[in-house]
Design an enzyme around this catalytic site. Structure first.
Site: not given
Length: 548
Positions: A188, A333, A445, A450
């Site tokens: 990753t 993944e 936030k 959001w």
């Protein structure tokens, strides 16, 4: 007692792909722009033969099934041979990103315990620097011929790739083994702490290959000429080296030459119909064709992923150049494909504006992937296109655990175990189209609400004077966080802070408009082309918003 099927039990193995391509599309071309500077041409039949020779050569060097074969290389025919010669013989192909910091490369190679490192000629200085810190590597192989071997090197016993293959006769039978055997290893990027390895099996990769080539996925066929701009070290070029063998199409590989002019010339000279890459690459190509008043003669569609494709870029490719954009989402993944934006017959009856809104989302799950959104307590949230939550996935090519780790990252959904938490925040509409609204660590936030940094970036990118944009959170004493817009202007463009903020009016709720704009000459990117928001947040951590 259950009645068992009476079908041949042939394992799903990587070698079956290259064998099929050689047998049924043997004379189809593989074209590579080499680091040596020339254009190389071969065929699927020759690639399969050389892959068998490589398998013999690696065995002669003492490699045993399960050993890792590291690569530091660009997209080219030799790298393709390593994909098949290593995995097909029971070894593990471990692609490493040469754009990473040297310390990261060394850590990854050591963590994987690579036995061999194959690398492109122009990466010799990097490998010479790394070699003393790579104790597990027994052999360094430079991917070139004798004529281009370096005259001097600090690497003792440096091996020549083409000479290794030429010494073998190619009379090698691909072995059969358990389809759950590891075939490749990718690490990753962009995570906190050390990268983590995802170990793919032959079975998972074959299933991913079948699914990704479907008409409602990448829609690949033998009629295509495919050029993967996405590097072969970036989640196996999104599986295209396997998909191209499955369908037996012409494959064109650009090497390290990914600037707009080089790509355009290769697209035109080789008749490329389909390509894939991250948004930053298409920015460079679009700017080149626009600046030179060019058109594409064969290029018909592209898949864009890695990070969200700005709607303005999608619109330009589709309307100005006739290139269909397939918006995609995935992860290391996930091998990596998870969703793609393709419309059904029912959705094609919608008004054009509604169709476009769907296409701008990351799309529907392909067969083999299931997904859901959940709250922080692991409870499923509705698919109404409005509610956002943590995106969870599971499927035939989703990891169960990371390389070398015995604990699993999986979590439960409504009490049902086995879901992978992606780290993305998303909504899913009643058509099943998923839209990433942010990475969980990048969402802003503000006053308990959001704000999507991606949505703000897309609006900024639609401004004709903006070349690239990124939005990060800035600390605010009252609202906790407020959005800061970081922008690179197009060359010669005139644009003020006030003009750009005014551009947001009417396009988004007023309280979501960024508080400030900073113009910069460069925005940092990861080695896979994603914006490095962690570095941006560190760079502007002391930025004082207006009025404070």
């Amino acid at each position: 007692m259950a009645l068992m099927g009476q079908m041949m039990a042939m394992p799903l193995l990587i070698s079956s792909l290259i064998k099929h391509a050689a047998r049924h599309a043997g004379d189809t071309e593989i074209v590579s722009k080499r680091v040596e500077g020339d254009l190389h041409r071969t065929t699927w039949a020759a690639a399969e033969r050389r892959s068998r020779q490589l398998a013999q050569a690696l065995a002669r060097l003492g490699l045993q099934p399960g050993d890792r074969v590291g690569t530091l290389a660009w997209n080219g025919y030799r790298h393709l041979e390593i994909y098949y010669g290593s995995s097909g013989s029971g070894l593990v192909c471990h692609t490493i990103n040469p754009r990473l910091f040297p310390e990261q490369i060394a850590w990854i190679a050591n963590d994987a315990q690579d036995s061999v490192l194959c690398f492109d000629l122009n990466l010799l200085p990097l490998v010479e620097k790394l070699a003393p810190g790579l104790p597990s590597i027994k052999h360094f192989i430079v991917m070139t011929d004798r004529a281009h071997m370096p005259a001097q090197t600090t690497l003792a016993g440096l091996l020549c790739y083409d000479e290794l293959l030429d010494a073998e006769d190619g009379r090698y039978a691909w072995p059969e083994f358990d389809e759950n055997t590891a075939c490749s290893l990718c690490y990753t990027s962009g995570t906190t702490g050390h990268p983590k390895g995802a170990v793919y099996s032959h079975r998972s990769t074959l299933l991913h290959t079948y699914a990704s080539a479907l008409p409602d996925a990448l829609d690949c066929s033998a009629r295509d000429v495919i050029l993967p701009v996405v590097p072969m070290f970036h989640v196996n070029a999104w599986g295209l080296p396997y998909s191209c063998a499955l369908i037996g199409c012409k494959l064109v590989m650009p090497g390290p030459f990914l600037d707009g002019q080089s790509l355009y010339e290769l697209f035109e000279s080789e008749g490329v119909t389909f390509s894939a890459g991250v948004p930053t690459v298409w920015l460079g190509l679009l700017n080149y064709v626009k600046a030179n008043n060019l058109k594409f003669s064969s290029f018909k569609r592209t898949v864009i992923g890695g990070s969200a494709c700005p709607p303005a870029m999608m619109k330009s490719l589709q309307e100005d150049y006739g290139v269909e954009v397939i918006h995609a989402w995935g992860m290391t993944e996930l091998s990596p494909i998870g969703t793609l934006s393709k419309l059904s017959a029912k959705q094609l009856q919608l008004p054009k504006e509604a169709q476009q809104r769907l296409l701008e989302k990351q799309g529907k799950a392909v067969f083999g992937i299931d997904m859901a959104i959940a709250d922080d307590a692991g409870q499923a949230l509705p698919w109404d296109g409005q509610v956002t939550g943590n995106l969870l996935v599971r499927g035939h090519w989703v990891i169960d655990s990371y390389y070398g780790e015995h604990s699993s990252p999986l979590q439960s959904l409504d009490g049902e175990p086995g879901w992978f938490p992606t780290g993305d925040v998303a909504s899913i509409d009643d058509y099943g189209f998923m839209q990433i609204t942010d990475r969980s660590k990048d969402v802003i936030k503000s006053g308990g609400e959001w704000i999507s940094s991606i949505e703000l970036e897309n609006i900024a990118m639609a401004h004709p004077a903006v070349f690239e944009a990124a939005v990060i959170a800035c600390a605010h004493p009252k609202w906790d966080e407020r959005p800061l817009l970081v922008v690179i202007k197009k060359p010669e463009a005139e644009l003020t802070r006030e003009q750009l903020l005014a551009f947001f009016e009417g396009r988004i709720a007023s309280w979501q408009i960024p508080d400030d704009v900073v113009f910069v000459s460069e925005i940092p990117h990861t080695a896979t082309g994603k914006i490095q928001k962690l570095r941006l947040r560190d760079q502007f951590k002391s930025h004082r918003l207006p009025g404070l």
